[in-house]
Design a protein around this motif. Structure first.
Motif, PDB file in Angstrom:
ATOM      1  N   ASP A 241      15.424 113.884   8.759  1.00 18.34           N
ATOM      2  CA  ASP A 241      14.610 114.579   9.745  1.00 18.34           C
ATOM      3  C   ASP A 241      15.044 116.045   9.746  1.00 18.34           C
ATOM      4  O   ASP A 241      15.750 116.482   8.851  1.00 18.34           O
ATOM      5  CB  ASP A 241      14.699 113.931  11.135  1.00 18.34           C
ATOM      6  N   ALA A 242      14.624 116.815  10.747  1.00 21.05           N
ATOM      7  CA  ALA A 242      14.913 118.248  10.756  1.00 21.05           C
ATOM      8  C   ALA A 242      16.402 118.555  10.868  1.00 21.05           C
ATOM      9  O   ALA A 242      16.854 119.601  10.433  1.00 21.05           O
ATOM     10  CB  ALA A 242      14.166 118.919  11.906  1.00 21.05           C
ATOM     11  N   ASN A 243      17.192 117.639  11.409  1.00 24.76           N
ATOM     12  CA  ASN A 243      18.615 117.885  11.632  1.00 24.76           C
ATOM     13  C   ASN A 243      19.533 117.099  10.705  1.00 24.76           C
ATOM     14  O   ASN A 243      20.746 117.269  10.772  1.00 24.76           O
ATOM     15  CB  ASN A 243      19.001 117.530  13.076  1.00 24.76           C
ATOM     16  N   ILE A 244      18.999 116.228   9.865  1.00 26.06           N
ATOM     17  CA  ILE A 244      19.841 115.355   9.036  1.00 26.06           C
ATOM     18  C   ILE A 244      19.376 115.399   7.582  1.00 26.06           C
ATOM     19  O   ILE A 244      18.195 115.261   7.290  1.00 26.06           O
ATOM     20  CB  ILE A 244      19.796 113.896   9.542  1.00 26.06           C
ATOM     21  N   ILE A 245      20.359 115.565   6.693  1.00 22.02           N
ATOM     22  CA  ILE A 245      20.115 115.483   5.250  1.00 22.02           C
ATOM     23  C   ILE A 245      21.121 114.489   4.677  1.00 22.02           C
ATOM     24  O   ILE A 245      22.331 114.605   4.929  1.00 22.02           O
ATOM     25  CB  ILE A 245      20.278 116.846   4.552  1.00 22.02           C
ATOM     26  N   ASP A 246      20.630 113.517   3.915  1.00 19.90           N
ATOM     27  CA  ASP A 246      21.505 112.588   3.217  1.00 19.90           C
ATOM     28  C   ASP A 246      21.774 113.125   1.820  1.00 19.90           C
ATOM     29  O   ASP A 246      20.855 113.262   1.011  1.00 19.90           O
ATOM     30  CB  ASP A 246      20.866 111.194   3.109  1.00 19.90           C
TER      31      ASP A 246
ATOM     32  N   PRO B 116      24.328 112.928  -1.838  1.00 15.88           N
ATOM     33  CA  PRO B 116      24.779 111.826  -2.687  1.00 15.88           C
ATOM     34  C   PRO B 116      25.899 110.992  -2.064  1.00 15.88           C
ATOM     35  O   PRO B 116      25.914 109.778  -2.199  1.00 15.88           O
ATOM     36  CB  PRO B 116      25.266 112.525  -3.957  1.00 15.88           C
ATOM     37  N   ALA B 117      26.827 111.632  -1.356  1.00 14.63           N
ATOM     38  CA  ALA B 117      27.930 110.884  -0.733  1.00 14.63           C
ATOM     39  C   ALA B 117      27.974 111.083   0.776  1.00 14.63           C
ATOM     40  O   ALA B 117      28.354 110.178   1.505  1.00 14.63           O
ATOM     41  CB  ALA B 117      29.268 111.296  -1.341  1.00 14.63           C
ATOM     42  N   TYR B 118      27.596 112.241   1.259  1.00 15.42           N
ATOM     43  CA  TYR B 118      27.751 112.589   2.675  1.00 15.42           C
ATOM     44  C   TYR B 118      26.403 112.698   3.370  1.00 15.42           C
ATOM     45  O   TYR B 118      25.389 112.996   2.741  1.00 15.42           O
ATOM     46  CB  TYR B 118      28.481 113.931   2.823  1.00 15.42           C
ATOM     47  N   ARG B 119      26.429 112.520   4.688  1.00 15.97           N
ATOM     48  CA  ARG B 119      25.279 112.784   5.547  1.00 15.97           C
ATOM     49  C   ARG B 119      25.608 114.047   6.336  1.00 15.97           C
ATOM     50  O   ARG B 119      26.621 114.116   7.027  1.00 15.97           O
ATOM     51  CB  ARG B 119      25.025 111.626   6.501  1.00 15.97           C
ATOM     52  N   PHE B 120      24.757 115.051   6.222  1.00 14.23           N
ATOM     53  CA  PHE B 120      24.949 116.327   6.898  1.00 14.23           C
ATOM     54  C   PHE B 120      24.047 116.405   8.112  1.00 14.23           C
ATOM     55  O   PHE B 120      22.869 116.057   8.041  1.00 14.23           O
ATOM     56  CB  PHE B 120      24.641 117.488   5.948  1.00 14.23           C
ATOM     57  N   GLU B 121      24.608 116.884   9.223  1.00 13.97           N
ATOM     58  CA  GLU B 121      23.845 117.101  10.444  1.00 13.97           C
ATOM     59  C   GLU B 121      24.144 118.497  10.959  1.00 13.97           C
ATOM     60  O   GLU B 121      25.242 119.013  10.784  1.00 13.97           O
ATOM     61  CB  GLU B 121      24.221 116.073  11.510  1.00 13.97           C
ATOM     62  N   VAL B 122      23.168 119.087  11.635  1.00 13.84           N
ATOM     63  CA  VAL B 122      23.334 120.434  12.178  1.00 13.84           C
ATOM     64  C   VAL B 122      22.676 120.500  13.551  1.00 13.84           C
ATOM     65  O   VAL B 122      21.751 119.751  13.853  1.00 13.84           O
ATOM     66  CB  VAL B 122      22.734 121.498  11.218  1.00 13.84           C
ATOM     67  N   GLY B 123      23.163 121.401  14.368  1.00 12.40           N
ATOM     68  CA  GLY B 123      22.584 121.623  15.690  1.00 12.40           C
ATOM     69  C   GLY B 123      23.069 122.938  16.261  1.00 12.40           C
ATOM     70  O   GLY B 123      24.056 123.512  15.804  1.00 12.40           O
ATOM     71  N   ALA B 124      22.371 123.430  17.263  1.00 11.94           N
ATOM     72  CA  ALA B 124      22.758 124.657  17.958  1.00 11.94           C
ATOM     73  C   ALA B 124      22.757 124.371  19.448  1.00 11.94           C
ATOM     74  O   ALA B 124      22.010 123.528  19.934  1.00 11.94           O
ATOM     75  CB  ALA B 124      21.778 125.792  17.629  1.00 11.94           C
ATOM     76  N   PHE B 125      23.638 125.069  20.181  1.00 12.92           N
ATOM     77  CA  PHE B 125      23.700 124.853  21.621  1.00 12.92           C
ATOM     78  C   PHE B 125      24.144 126.131  22.328  1.00 12.92           C
ATOM     79  O   PHE B 125      24.506 127.129  21.710  1.00 12.92           O
ATOM     80  CB  PHE B 125      24.613 123.672  21.973  1.00 12.92           C
ATOM     81  N   GLU B 126      24.113 126.103  23.628  1.00  8.62           N
ATOM     82  CA  GLU B 126      24.400 127.259  24.479  1.00  8.62           C
ATOM     83  C   GLU B 126      25.874 127.649  24.382  1.00  8.62           C
ATOM     84  O   GLU B 126      26.749 126.795  24.309  1.00  8.62           O
ATOM     85  CB  GLU B 126      24.037 126.893  25.925  1.00  8.62           C
ATOM     86  N   HIS B 127      26.088 128.978  24.382  1.00  9.11           N
ATOM     87  CA  HIS B 127      27.461 129.487  24.407  1.00  9.11           C
ATOM     88  C   HIS B 127      27.464 130.835  25.117  1.00  9.11           C
ATOM     89  O   HIS B 127      26.758 131.753  24.723  1.00  9.11           O
ATOM     90  CB  HIS B 127      28.006 129.643  22.987  1.00  9.11           C
ATOM     91  N   LEU B 128      28.259 130.937  26.144  1.00  5.39           N
ATOM     92  CA  LEU B 128      28.398 132.174  26.926  1.00  5.39           C
ATOM     93  C   LEU B 128      27.052 132.758  27.334  1.00  5.39           C
ATOM     94  O   LEU B 128      26.815 133.955  27.211  1.00  5.39           O
ATOM     95  CB  LEU B 128      29.216 133.209  26.147  1.00  5.39           C
TER      96      LEU B 128
END
Length: 150
Positions: free
Chosen positions: A96-101, A103-115
Protein backbone atom coordinates in the motif's frame (compact mmCIF):
# COMPACT_ATOMS: atom_id res chain seq x y z
CA UNK A 1 38.30 -73.75 -15.05
CA UNK A 2 35.43 -72.49 -12.96
CA UNK A 3 33.28 -69.44 -13.74
CA UNK A 4 34.96 -67.48 -10.93
CA UNK A 5 38.39 -68.24 -12.37
CA UNK A 6 37.23 -67.17 -15.83
CA UNK A 7 35.93 -63.86 -14.48
CA UNK A 8 39.10 -63.30 -12.49
CA UNK A 9 41.44 -63.89 -15.43
CA UNK A 10 39.31 -62.00 -18.03
CA UNK A 11 40.77 -63.84 -21.01
CA UNK A 12 44.36 -63.71 -19.82
CA UNK A 13 45.32 -67.06 -18.51
CA UNK A 14 47.59 -66.95 -15.51
CA UNK A 15 47.15 -63.21 -14.76
CA UNK A 16 44.32 -62.12 -12.49
CA UNK A 17 42.43 -59.00 -13.52
CA UNK A 18 43.17 -55.87 -11.50
CA UNK A 19 39.96 -54.51 -10.01
CA UNK A 20 39.58 -50.73 -10.20
CA UNK A 21 37.53 -48.94 -7.59
CA UNK A 22 37.42 -47.81 -3.98
CA UNK A 23 37.04 -49.83 -0.85
CA UNK A 24 34.29 -49.13 1.63
CA UNK A 25 36.83 -47.74 4.10
CA UNK A 26 38.16 -45.25 1.53
CA UNK A 27 34.63 -44.05 0.75
CA UNK A 28 33.83 -43.65 4.45
CA UNK A 29 36.99 -41.56 4.97
CA UNK A 30 36.07 -39.27 2.06
CA UNK A 31 32.52 -38.85 3.37
CA UNK A 32 33.92 -38.04 6.83
CA UNK A 33 36.25 -35.38 5.43
CA UNK A 34 33.41 -33.81 3.41
CA UNK A 35 31.20 -33.79 6.52
CA UNK A 36 33.86 -31.99 8.56
CA UNK A 37 34.38 -29.40 5.83
CA UNK A 38 30.62 -28.84 5.53
CA UNK A 39 30.23 -28.41 9.29
CA UNK A 40 32.92 -25.72 9.23
CA UNK A 41 31.64 -23.96 6.11
CA UNK A 42 27.89 -23.90 6.86
CA UNK A 43 27.99 -21.42 9.78
CA UNK A 44 30.22 -19.09 7.77
CA UNK A 45 27.86 -19.30 4.80
CA UNK A 46 24.84 -18.61 7.02
CA UNK A 47 26.56 -15.57 8.52
CA UNK A 48 27.45 -14.31 5.03
CA UNK A 49 23.83 -14.67 3.84
CA UNK A 50 22.57 -12.88 6.97
CA UNK A 51 24.94 -9.95 6.38
CA UNK A 52 23.99 -9.76 2.70
CA UNK A 53 20.29 -9.62 3.54
CA UNK A 54 20.91 -7.08 6.30
CA UNK A 55 22.60 -4.82 3.73
CA UNK A 56 19.23 -4.65 1.94
CA UNK A 57 17.77 -3.04 5.05
CA UNK A 58 20.64 -0.57 5.40
CA UNK A 59 20.46 0.49 1.76
CA UNK A 60 16.66 0.71 1.79
CA UNK A 61 16.56 2.85 4.94
CA UNK A 62 19.35 5.05 3.57
CA UNK A 63 17.31 5.56 0.39
CA UNK A 64 14.19 6.42 2.41
CA UNK A 65 16.17 8.90 4.51
CA UNK A 66 17.61 10.57 1.40
CA UNK A 67 14.15 10.77 -0.23
CA UNK A 68 12.68 12.27 2.95
CA UNK A 69 15.45 14.88 3.19
CA UNK A 70 14.95 15.90 -0.44
CA UNK A 71 11.16 16.07 0.07
CA UNK A 72 11.66 18.18 3.22
CA UNK A 73 13.97 20.57 1.36
CA UNK A 74 11.25 21.11 -1.26
CA UNK A 75 8.14 21.27 0.96
CA UNK A 76 9.25 22.05 4.53
CA UNK A 77 7.68 18.85 5.88
CA UNK A 78 8.26 15.11 5.73
CA UNK A 79 6.22 12.77 3.59
CA UNK A 80 3.87 10.19 5.08
CA UNK A 81 3.89 7.75 2.12
CA UNK A 82 6.37 6.29 -0.33
CA UNK A 83 4.42 7.79 -3.24
CA UNK A 84 4.63 11.24 -1.67
CA UNK A 85 8.42 11.15 -1.25
CA UNK A 86 8.97 9.37 -4.58
CA UNK A 87 10.76 6.34 -3.15
CA UNK A 88 10.84 3.02 -5.00
CA UNK A 89 12.71 -0.11 -3.95
CA UNK A 90 14.36 -2.18 -6.69
CA UNK A 91 12.81 -5.64 -6.58
CA UNK A 92 10.13 -4.47 -4.14
CA UNK A 93 6.37 -4.83 -4.36
CA UNK A 94 4.17 -2.03 -3.08
CA UNK A 95 1.58 -3.38 -0.62
CA UNK A 96 0.00 0.00 0.00
CA UNK A 97 1.13 3.64 0.18
CA UNK A 98 3.12 3.06 3.39
CA UNK A 99 4.45 -0.50 2.90
CA UNK A 100 6.86 -2.03 0.40
CA UNK A 101 7.84 -5.70 0.50
CA UNK A 102 11.46 -6.15 -0.56
CA UNK A 103 13.23 -9.42 -1.28
CA UNK A 104 13.98 -9.98 2.43
CA UNK A 105 12.60 -6.99 4.36
CA UNK A 106 9.27 -5.19 4.67
CA UNK A 107 9.71 -1.41 4.68
CA UNK A 108 7.21 0.96 6.27
CA UNK A 109 7.21 4.75 6.47
CA UNK A 110 5.15 7.41 8.19
CA UNK A 111 5.21 11.04 9.29
CA UNK A 112 3.87 12.60 12.47
CA UNK A 113 3.71 15.83 14.47
CA UNK A 114 6.84 17.26 16.06
CA UNK A 115 7.16 20.55 17.92
CA UNK A 116 3.95 21.89 16.45
CA UNK A 117 4.70 20.93 12.85
CA UNK A 118 2.04 18.45 11.62
CA UNK A 119 4.59 16.41 9.67
CA UNK A 120 7.77 17.58 11.35
CA UNK A 121 9.10 14.08 11.98
CA UNK A 122 9.21 10.79 10.10
CA UNK A 123 9.96 7.19 10.90
CA UNK A 124 10.83 4.24 8.73
CA UNK A 125 11.26 0.58 9.64
CA UNK A 126 12.71 -2.48 7.96
CA UNK A 127 11.38 -5.76 9.38
CA UNK A 128 12.31 -9.34 8.46
CA UNK A 129 12.50 -12.85 9.82
CA UNK A 130 15.97 -13.69 8.51
CA UNK A 131 16.40 -16.92 10.46
CA UNK A 132 13.22 -18.98 10.19
CA UNK A 133 14.13 -21.26 13.13
CA UNK A 134 14.59 -18.22 15.38
CA UNK A 135 11.43 -16.56 16.79
CA UNK A 136 13.18 -13.14 16.90
CA UNK A 137 12.43 -10.59 14.18
CA UNK A 138 15.16 -8.42 12.70
CA UNK A 139 13.88 -4.83 12.98
CA UNK A 140 15.74 -1.66 12.03
CA UNK A 141 14.25 1.79 12.68
CA UNK A 142 15.20 5.30 11.68
CA UNK A 143 13.60 8.50 12.88
CA UNK A 144 14.36 12.10 12.10
CA UNK A 145 12.90 15.45 13.01
CA UNK A 146 13.15 18.93 11.66
CA UNK A 147 14.47 21.78 13.73
CA UNK A 148 11.58 24.17 14.08
CA UNK A 149 12.73 27.78 14.44
CA UNK A 150 10.46 30.04 16.43
Amino acid sequence: MSVADAIRTCGRPGRPRQVAGFTLIELMIVIGIISILASVALPRYTKFVFRARRSEAYLGLKGIHTSQQMFYAETGRYGATFDEIGFELDGGDSVDANIIDGPAYRFEVGAFEHLGAPKGNFWATATADLISDDPVLDILLIENHAIVEE
